[in-house]
Design an enzyme around this catalytic site. Structure first.
Site, mmCIF file in Angstrom:
data_model
loop_
_atom_site.group_PDB
_atom_site.id
_atom_site.type_symbol
_atom_site.label_atom_id
_atom_site.label_comp_id
_atom_site.label_asym_id
_atom_site.label_seq_id
_atom_site.Cartn_x
_atom_site.Cartn_y
_atom_site.Cartn_z
ATOM 1 N N HIS A 17 -10.833 -4.658 1.797
ATOM 2 C CA HIS A 17 -10.759 -4.380 3.240
ATOM 3 C C HIS A 17 -11.643 -3.222 3.674
ATOM 4 C CE1 HIS A 17 -8.206 -1.347 1.487
ATOM 5 N NE2 HIS A 17 -8.164 -0.706 2.637
ATOM 6 N N ASP A 18 -12.154 -2.435 2.717
ATOM 7 C CA ASP A 18 -12.984 -1.279 3.025
ATOM 8 C C ASP A 18 -14.467 -1.520 2.777
ATOM 9 O OD1 ASP A 18 -11.166 0.558 4.013
ATOM 10 O OD2 ASP A 18 -10.659 1.378 2.051
ATOM 11 N N ASP A 57 -3.423 4.564 -2.284
ATOM 12 C CA ASP A 57 -4.579 4.881 -1.450
ATOM 13 C C ASP A 57 -5.054 6.322 -1.632
ATOM 14 O OD1 ASP A 57 -6.277 4.171 1.023
ATOM 15 O OD2 ASP A 57 -5.224 5.971 1.710
ATOM 16 N N GLU A 97 -6.665 3.619 -6.086
ATOM 17 C CA GLU A 97 -7.998 3.816 -5.513
ATOM 18 C C GLU A 97 -8.473 5.180 -5.998
ATOM 19 O OE1 GLU A 97 -10.149 3.557 -1.164
ATOM 20 O OE2 GLU A 97 -8.280 4.678 -1.306
ATOM 21 N N ASP A 154 0.842 -1.183 0.000
ATOM 22 C CA ASP A 154 0.000 0.000 0.000
ATOM 23 C C ASP A 154 0.888 1.249 0.000
ATOM 24 O OD1 ASP A 154 -2.847 0.935 0.298
ATOM 25 O OD2 ASP A 154 -3.021 -1.046 1.197
#
Length: 558
Positions: free
Chosen positions: A328-329, A199, A256, A98
């Protein structure tokens, strides 16, 4: 499109805190990932994306980084990470980390120096702004609720945080800050990292006037997304980052991206785009409520199908999307996209098939391959996620009862995807011999890797076959580079599309409805490549009748 090394790859996201704990402290670790490399290889995985393992106070589960060059002790050591890189390379696998560069932790050295000297050099690494008429600089609401502005003690200034107050935003208009970030990115790539998942990248571009907008909530604030959407010039920032870092290493980057303009697809993921690919969040966006989780709407099939198909056709001939069911979100995909009657093995396999065989890079999230589900929590204290707690209290303020607010969290919480990986029927699902940091879903006795790994009819075995088909020598090129063509749009609850390349044509057809559905095929000459219900062949003629929750992958023969 230029062919790239990552085009034929299958990616897998690991949430390390919940993946595999080898030292009994209840937290997954790097050693646990190393231990499961062969499992992932057998599944058919090529690229492993690991959520943040950097040094962090973990206010937002590691997305608040206090040292970009260090591994958090809970996860292990830098030596273990280097061992992971080496052992993955031996298996022809790639590690992606990440990259969190819109913000850092308030414990980062840069921010601490900025606070100690609010008019000094490091204050310029952040957004330190004076208030207006005794109020914050603007009326924006953070993604986690409350004002984006936090007062700086002893001054008339505030600092900006798009997320939690412990996550101050980094000022990408500062050349020294950018130089530091580019240096850090290259340091990791020099280590042998294959690339990054990037991210919240759209947030790096701000309107430095910080204008107020019309209030959109009872808190007197407006979503920060309005300012982000109206800020222009992010492309220059992203191209500079790519030129200074990623393209030097032929790195794989998956971004993202929210709030992108429709005409910018090529700029982002075209042959010379900012990134290799970006996640398709079109389906996820359908779940957004006007004020939060408590007024979000359930997924409606036709809207969901249309959103995915529109994304696929929009990117055709331009670039590849990264296709997901969950991450994961988000909550578990099978609980979000499958109706109650389809929450069975057949339904799970069907949903997986319609995602993995789309045009683009398939991303599988840990536990997806065994059909992990959302987890009921008894009370808000059992949740860990900062956003879930904020949403819970927002629901209560909106008039929902405690039970109703918990139901909202069960449907939407990020912790649904963060419960420990279910490896076996042993204590704590085989995840840890200690006390897990987050509740283990009680259904691990029925849903786990050990129970499925030798069962030819299991979800896990099906995913292996599905991935094998996607990567096969005979049909791989069709699934990778073939056109995406929607099919049977006139059929209710049918999710179907063709993949076409040269003289090969493959139909993927799924029945998300409760009743059988008859589809008229183009011709009789056809072959079943994959079926979730054990169908080996098709009946004579051109009529294909799909049962509820049935999916078939059909090759049209010459």
């Amino acid at each position: 499109m230029k062919k790239q090394w990552w085009h034929n790859k299958i990616a897998y996201q690991i949430y390390p805190k919940s993946f595999n704990d080898t030292n009994g402290d209840g937290i997954g670790d790097i050693r646990g990932i190393i231990e499961k490399l062969d499992y992932l290889k057998e599944l058919g995985i090529d690229i492993i994306w690991i959520s943040p393992i950097y040094k962090s106070p973990f206010v937002d589960q590691g997305y608040d980084i206090s040292d970009y060059y260090s591994i958090a002790k809970a996860f292990g050591t830098m030596e273990e990470f280097e061992e992971l890189l080496a052992k993955a390379k031996k298996r022809n696998m790639y590690i992606v980390m990440d990259l969190v560069i819109n913000h850092c932790s308030n414990e980062h050295e840069w921010f601490q120096k900025a606070l100690s000297e609010p008019d000094g050099e490091y204050a310029g690494y952040f957004y330190f702004e004076k208030g207006k008429n005794g109020n914050p600089p603007s009326n924006y609401r953070s993604y986690f609720g409350g004002s984006v502005w936090e007062p700086i003690e002893g001054t008339d200034k505030y600092y900006l945080h798009s997320f939690a107050k412990e996550q101050p935003d980094l000022n990408w208009n500062n050349p020294k800050l950018k130089k530091e970030l580019f240096k850090m990115i290259n340091w990791w790539l020099d280590k042998g990292l294959a690339g990054f998942r990037i991210d919240a990248i759209m947030n790096i571009k701000k309107n430095l006037d910080f204008p107020d907008y019309q209030v959109d909530g009872n808190d007197g604030l407006t979503s920060i997304t309005k300012m982000i959407e109206e800020s222009s010039g992010i492309g220059d920032m992203l191209q500079e980052m790519k030129h200074e870092t990623f393209e030097k290493y032929d790195a794989f980057t998956v971004a993202e991206v929210f709030n992108m303009r429709e005409d910018e697809v090529e700029d982002f993921i075209g042959d010379d785009g900012h990134f290799s690919t970006m996640f398709d969040f079109s389906a996820h966006s359908l779940t957004f409520g006007e004020h939060g989780w408590y007024d979000s709407k359930p997924i409606e099939f036709n809207s969901w199908r249309s959103a995915i198909f529109e994304s696929q056709t929009r990117c055709q001939g331009i670039g590849f999307l990264a296709n997901i069911i969950e991450n994961h979100d988000e909550p578990r995909g099978i609980c979000r996209y499958l109706p109650e009657y389809a929450l069975n093995d057949a339904g799970v396999k069907m949903l997986g098939t319609t995602s993995v065989l789309l045009r683009g890079i398939p991303f599988i999230y840990q536990g997806q391959e065994i059909g992990m589900r959302n987890c009921h929590m008894q009370n808000i204290e059992e949740y860990n996620d900062i956003d879930t707690k904020n949403q819970y209290y927002s629901a209560l303020k909106a008039g929902l009862s405690n039970e109703e607010a918990l139901d909202v969290c069960y449907v939407n919480s990020r912790d649904n995807a963060r419960t420990p990986m279910q490896w076996s029927m042993e204590k704590n699902a085989g995840f840890s011999e200690g006390n897990p940091w987050l509740k283990v879903n009680p259904n691990y006795l029925q849903i786990n890797v050990e129970a499925q790994i030798n069962d030819e009819n299991s979800i896990l075995k099906y995913y292996q076959k599905l991935i094998s088909l996607r990567k096969s020598e005979e049909y791989g090129e069709v699934f990778i580079y073939g056109d995406f063509c929607p099919a049977y749009l006139d059929k209710d609850k049918v999710y179907a599309f063709y993949r076409k390349l040269n003289d090969k044509k493959i139909l993927v057809a799924a029945n998300f409805g409760q009743d059988d559905v008859a589809l008229e095929l183009e011709k009789e000459n056809k072959e079943v490549l994959l079926s979730n219900m054990g169908r080996k062949s098709l009946p004579f003629g051109t009529t294909l009748t799909l049962k509820s929750c049935e999916v078939v992958v059909v090759l049209y023969l010459k």
